[in-house]
Write an enzyme that holds these catalytic residues in place. Structure first.
Site, PDB file in Angstrom:
ATOM      1  N   LYS A  22       0.833  -1.215   0.000  1.00 15.78           N
ATOM      2  CA  LYS A  22       0.000   0.000   0.000  1.00 15.78           C
ATOM      3  C   LYS A  22       0.866   1.263   0.000  1.00 15.78           C
ATOM      4  O   LYS A  22       0.617   2.198  -0.760  1.00 15.78           O
ATOM      5  CB  LYS A  22      -0.894  -0.026   1.241  1.00 15.78           C
ATOM      6  CG  LYS A  22      -1.464   1.307   1.635  1.00 15.78           C
ATOM      7  CD  LYS A  22      -2.310   1.195   2.871  1.00 15.78           C
ATOM      8  CE  LYS A  22      -1.613   1.486   4.171  1.00 15.78           C
ATOM      9  NZ  LYS A  22      -1.275   2.887   4.429  1.00 15.78           N
ATOM     10  N   ASN A  23       1.895   1.267   0.855  1.00 19.91           N
ATOM     11  CA  ASN A  23       2.693   2.494   0.989  1.00 19.91           C
ATOM     12  C   ASN A  23       3.621   2.737  -0.203  1.00 19.91           C
ATOM     13  O   ASN A  23       4.259   3.787  -0.286  1.00 19.91           O
ATOM     14  CB  ASN A  23       3.510   2.467   2.290  1.00 19.91           C
ATOM     15  CG  ASN A  23       2.623   2.694   3.507  1.00 19.91           C
ATOM     16  OD1 ASN A  23       1.428   2.982   3.364  1.00 19.91           O
ATOM     17  ND2 ASN A  23       3.184   2.554   4.696  1.00 19.91           N
ATOM     18  N   CYS A 118      -4.044  12.609  14.570  1.00 19.68           N
ATOM     19  CA  CYS A 118      -4.675  11.325  14.320  1.00 19.68           C
ATOM     20  C   CYS A 118      -4.388  10.446  15.522  1.00 19.68           C
ATOM     21  O   CYS A 118      -3.707  10.869  16.454  1.00 19.68           O
ATOM     22  CB  CYS A 118      -4.155  10.688  13.030  1.00 19.68           C
ATOM     23  SG  CYS A 118      -2.458  10.163  13.164  1.00 19.68           S
ATOM     24  N   ARG A 123       1.403  14.452  14.129  1.00 22.56           N
ATOM     25  CA  ARG A 123       1.884  14.245  12.755  1.00 22.56           C
ATOM     26  C   ARG A 123       1.857  15.507  11.888  1.00 22.56           C
ATOM     27  O   ARG A 123       1.055  15.624  10.960  1.00 22.56           O
ATOM     28  CB  ARG A 123       1.102  13.120  12.098  1.00 22.56           C
ATOM     29  CG  ARG A 123       1.336  11.793  12.778  1.00 22.56           C
ATOM     30  CD  ARG A 123       0.587  10.671  12.148  1.00 22.56           C
ATOM     31  NE  ARG A 123       1.215  10.155  10.955  1.00 22.56           N
ATOM     32  CZ  ARG A 123       0.778   9.064  10.313  1.00 22.56           C
ATOM     33  NH1 ARG A 123      -0.263   8.421  10.740  1.00 22.56           N
ATOM     34  NH2 ARG A 123       1.379   8.639   9.240  1.00 22.56           N
ATOM     35  N   ASP A 306       5.644   0.504  12.099  1.00 21.31           N
ATOM     36  CA  ASP A 306       4.444  -0.193  11.631  1.00 21.31           C
ATOM     37  C   ASP A 306       4.414  -1.668  12.050  1.00 21.31           C
ATOM     38  O   ASP A 306       3.426  -2.366  11.792  1.00 21.31           O
ATOM     39  CB  ASP A 306       4.316  -0.088  10.101  1.00 21.31           C
ATOM     40  CG  ASP A 306       3.817   1.286   9.672  1.00 21.31           C
ATOM     41  OD1 ASP A 306       3.473   2.106  10.533  1.00 21.31           O
ATOM     42  OD2 ASP A 306       3.783   1.542   8.442  1.00 21.31           O
ATOM     43  N   ARG A 398      -8.008  -0.836   5.818  1.00 18.14           N
ATOM     44  CA  ARG A 398      -7.205   0.198   5.157  1.00 18.14           C
ATOM     45  C   ARG A 398      -5.941  -0.410   4.560  1.00 18.14           C
ATOM     46  O   ARG A 398      -5.458   0.071   3.536  1.00 18.14           O
ATOM     47  CB  ARG A 398      -6.799   1.286   6.160  1.00 18.14           C
ATOM     48  CG  ARG A 398      -7.931   2.184   6.581  1.00 18.14           C
ATOM     49  CD  ARG A 398      -7.409   3.302   7.447  1.00 18.14           C
ATOM     50  NE  ARG A 398      -6.237   3.898   6.820  1.00 18.14           N
ATOM     51  CZ  ARG A 398      -5.333   4.631   7.466  1.00 18.14           C
ATOM     52  NH1 ARG A 398      -5.468   4.868   8.736  1.00 18.14           N
ATOM     53  NH2 ARG A 398      -4.309   5.129   6.817  1.00 18.14           N
TER      54      ARG A 398
HETATM   55  C1  UD1 Z   1       4.775   6.816   6.548  1.00 20.13           C
HETATM   56  C2  UD1 Z   1       3.939   5.585   6.341  1.00 20.13           C
HETATM   57  C3  UD1 Z   1       3.442   5.050   7.684  1.00 20.13           C
HETATM   58  C4  UD1 Z   1       4.610   4.835   8.635  1.00 20.13           C
HETATM   59  C5  UD1 Z   1       5.469   6.083   8.727  1.00 20.13           C
HETATM   60  C6  UD1 Z   1       6.757   5.877   9.518  1.00 20.13           C
HETATM   61  C7  UD1 Z   1       2.947   5.980   4.165  1.00 20.13           C
HETATM   62  C8  UD1 Z   1       1.725   6.309   3.386  1.00 20.13           C
HETATM   63  N1  UD1 Z   1       2.806   5.942   5.501  1.00 20.13           N
HETATM   64  O1  UD1 Z   1       3.940   7.810   7.141  1.00 20.13           O
HETATM   65  O2  UD1 Z   1       2.774   3.801   7.462  1.00 20.13           O
HETATM   66  O3  UD1 Z   1       4.118   4.549   9.929  1.00 20.13           O
HETATM   67  O4  UD1 Z   1       5.869   6.505   7.408  1.00 20.13           O
HETATM   68  O5  UD1 Z   1       7.488   4.825   8.992  1.00 20.13           O
HETATM   69  O6  UD1 Z   1       3.983   5.709   3.610  1.00 20.13           O
HETATM   70  N2  UD1 Z   1       7.000  14.451  11.066  1.00 20.13           N
HETATM   71  C9  UD1 Z   1       7.177  15.774  11.387  1.00 20.13           C
HETATM   72  N3  UD1 Z   1       7.028  16.689  10.387  1.00 20.13           N
HETATM   73  C10 UD1 Z   1       6.730  16.347   9.101  1.00 20.13           C
HETATM   74  C11 UD1 Z   1       6.570  14.980   8.794  1.00 20.13           C
HETATM   75  C12 UD1 Z   1       6.706  14.050   9.793  1.00 20.13           C
HETATM   76  O7  UD1 Z   1       7.431  16.121  12.528  1.00 20.13           O
HETATM   77  O8  UD1 Z   1       6.608  17.240   8.254  1.00 20.13           O
HETATM   78  C13 UD1 Z   1       7.126  13.413  12.126  1.00 20.13           C
HETATM   79  C14 UD1 Z   1       5.846  12.633  12.346  1.00 20.13           C
HETATM   80  O9  UD1 Z   1       4.976  13.294  13.224  1.00 20.13           O
HETATM   81  C15 UD1 Z   1       6.381  11.327  12.902  1.00 20.13           C
HETATM   82  C16 UD1 Z   1       7.717  11.165  12.148  1.00 20.13           C
HETATM   83  O10 UD1 Z   1       8.055  12.447  11.672  1.00 20.13           O
HETATM   84  O11 UD1 Z   1       6.617  11.481  14.266  1.00 20.13           O
HETATM   85  C17 UD1 Z   1       7.688  10.197  10.986  1.00 20.13           C
HETATM   86  O12 UD1 Z   1       6.621  10.535  10.121  1.00 20.13           O
HETATM   87  P1  UD1 Z   1       6.632  10.275   8.563  1.00 20.13           P
HETATM   88  O13 UD1 Z   1       7.856   9.526   8.162  1.00 20.13           O
HETATM   89  O14 UD1 Z   1       6.346  11.545   7.852  1.00 20.13           O
HETATM   90  O15 UD1 Z   1       5.371   9.329   8.403  1.00 20.13           O
HETATM   91  P2  UD1 Z   1       4.390   9.327   7.173  1.00 20.13           P
HETATM   92  O16 UD1 Z   1       5.168   9.640   5.944  1.00 20.13           O
HETATM   93  O17 UD1 Z   1       3.175  10.124   7.495  1.00 20.13           O
END
Ligand code: UD1
Length: 420
Positions: A22-23, A118, A123, A306, A398
């Site tokens: 999915k990701n 969430c 996030r 995950d 999902r």
């Molecule tokens: C992706 C995955 C999700 C997985 C996560 C971490 C997808 C669609 N989803 O989510 O399944 O759990 O990676 O491996 O691929 N953060 C910030 N600022 C930002 C972005 C992120 O502070 O602008 C923080 C987040 O709050 C979190 C951490 O960074 O604590 C990691 O998040 P991120 O890698 O962005 O996760 P996703 O890309 O949303």
């Protein structure tokens, strides 16, 4: 409302096949916005998140042609009629933010609802927005929406404070049409990021370094559609590995991307699980008493956040004490309360959970709170005494394709019922 009902106690035996990731699919669906012709994605499972993303693409004017039998989606972004990802869609799936990069890249404008908090934390998306500003975008926040406009996108060096997965993907998607060279430093190294870079290169992009912490994107004028076959879902594979270990089963997992699962594989071995690469897949044998191991979640190649909930489910029945430290998300212990209702012995202290293995779990009615937490409850149900009922399973749908069918094919007593 649908529920999953499990009668615990059966060992998992047989063969199971892992679906497409999915990701990896969601960013590639977003990448389809970059081109005019039909982009073809193969090995696409039937999942709620993919349907949500399809609806978002339809909303902005893409044509989407699905063939569930062939597990193929074709997407054509010929006539984009809206540049907006509305609140209703972003709130059901945060990954909707992935349309930001390609819309800005091709059309120089986008409007995406700001994702709120969430179940697993606040996030934020500051990393995405900082990167877009660096390459020349004008970013404003208004009425709960992110507005992005750009006259020109100009390649530059971008350092990410956090190696955000979708942040890295969004900036790669934005950078493909920037003038000159965009360098993303402290980039996420997840296999899905590498898959996106390879897919974009197949479409004519010039991206190097994906899979390391420095990704270099040489801007090109035009991309073309291509055909892509999606990599297997390492989290689904890992979930089956743990399910087999917990039930003391013997399962051949086909399409299991063991090369992306090093950290889990090593931890399973440390816990006494037999994991063998065979010609036709990965065999997991859980014949031995399980031992507790400590886990610390980290960005790839560290232990995946995950997989944390599923591993915790396994630790609840392993002998000894396990310290599970969650460093990626601030509030990802929603499953703990439910596991405790089954008799698990867990104490939370900040971002650590201390799990003391118990002899057995007992089945109970449970509530799923997020995608991976739901999986951990199903795993616990497989080994618990009596009946476990997991409600709110839309979370599970999902990201897991036919999980109850796949598990019942391995001998689990599990079914989906309509509780009304
Ligand atoms: C992706 C995955 C999700 C997985 C996560 C971490 C997808 C669609 N989803 O989510 O399944 O759990 O990676 O491996 O691929 N953060 C910030 N600022 C930002 C972005 C992120 O502070 O602008 C923080 C987040 O709050 C979190 C951490 O960074 O604590 C990691 O998040 P991120 O890698 O962005 O996760 P996703 O890309 O949303």
């Amino acid at each position: 409302m649908e529920k999953i009902v499990i009668e615990g106690g059966n060992r998992l035996i047989g063969e199971v096949s892992v679906s497409g990731a999915k990701n990896a699919i969601l960013p590639l669906m977003a990448a389809s916005i970059l081109v005019d012709g039909w982009n073809v994605i193969r090995n696409v499972p039937s999942l709620r998140d993919i349907k949500t993303f399809r609806d978002l693409l339809l909303h902005i004017g893409c044509e989407v042609d699905e063939d569930p039998e062939e597990k193929t989606i074709r997407i054509r972004a010929h006539e984009i009629t809206s540049f907006e990802a509305p609140y209703e869609m972003v709130k059901t799936m945060r990954a909707s933010i992935l349309v930001l990069g390609p819309l800005v890249s091709r059309f120089r404008r986008a409007r995406v609802s700001l994702p709120g908090g969430c179940a697993i934390g606040t996030r934020p998306v500051d990393v995405h927005l900082m990167g877009l500003k660096k390459i020349g975008c004008d970013v404003t926040l208004e009425h709960g929406y992110i507005n992005v406009k750009a006259d020109r996108l100009i390649g530059t060096r971008i350092y990410l404070d956090i190696p955000s997965v979708t942040g890295t993907e969004n900036l790669m998607l934005a950078g493909v049409h920037a003038e000159g060279v965009t360098v993303i430093e402290n980039a996420a190294m997840e296999p899905e990021v590498v898959f996106l870079a390879e897919s974009l290169n197949r479409m004519g992009a010039q991206i190097r370094g994906a899979g390391t912490d420095t990704i270099t994107i040489e801007g090109v004028r035009e991309l073309h559609p291509a055909e892509h076959t999606v990599i297997p879902d390492r989290i689904e594979a890992g979930t089956f590995m743990i399910a087999t270990a917990m039930t003391r089963g013997n399962v051949l997992i086909k399409n299991c991307p063991l090369e992306y699962l090093d950290s889990l594989n090593l931890k399973l071995k440390e816990a006494g699980v037999d994991v063998r690469a065979e010609n036709s897949g990965v065999r997991v044998i859980g014949d031995y008493p399980l031992r507790s191991v400590d886990i610390k979640t980290l960005p790839y190649p560290g232990f995946p956040t995950d997989m944390q909930a599923q591993m915790m489910a396994m630790m609840t029945i392993s002998s000894g004490l396990s310290v599970i430290t969650e460093t990626v998300f601030e509030n990802r212990f929603m499953h703990v309360g439910e596991l405790k209702r089954m008799g698990a012995d867990i104490i939370i202290n900040g971002n650590c959970a201390i799990v003391k293995g118990v002899e057995r779990l007992s089945g109970a009615p449970l509530m799923a709170t997020d995608l991976r937490a739901s999986a951990s409850l199903v795993l616990a149900g497989l080994v618990a005494d009596g009946v476990t009922e997991v409600s709110r399973i839309y979370h599970l749908d999902r990201g897991y394709e036919n999980i109850e069918k796949k598990l019942s094919g391995l001998g689990a007593r599990i079914k989906r019922i309509n509780s009304e």
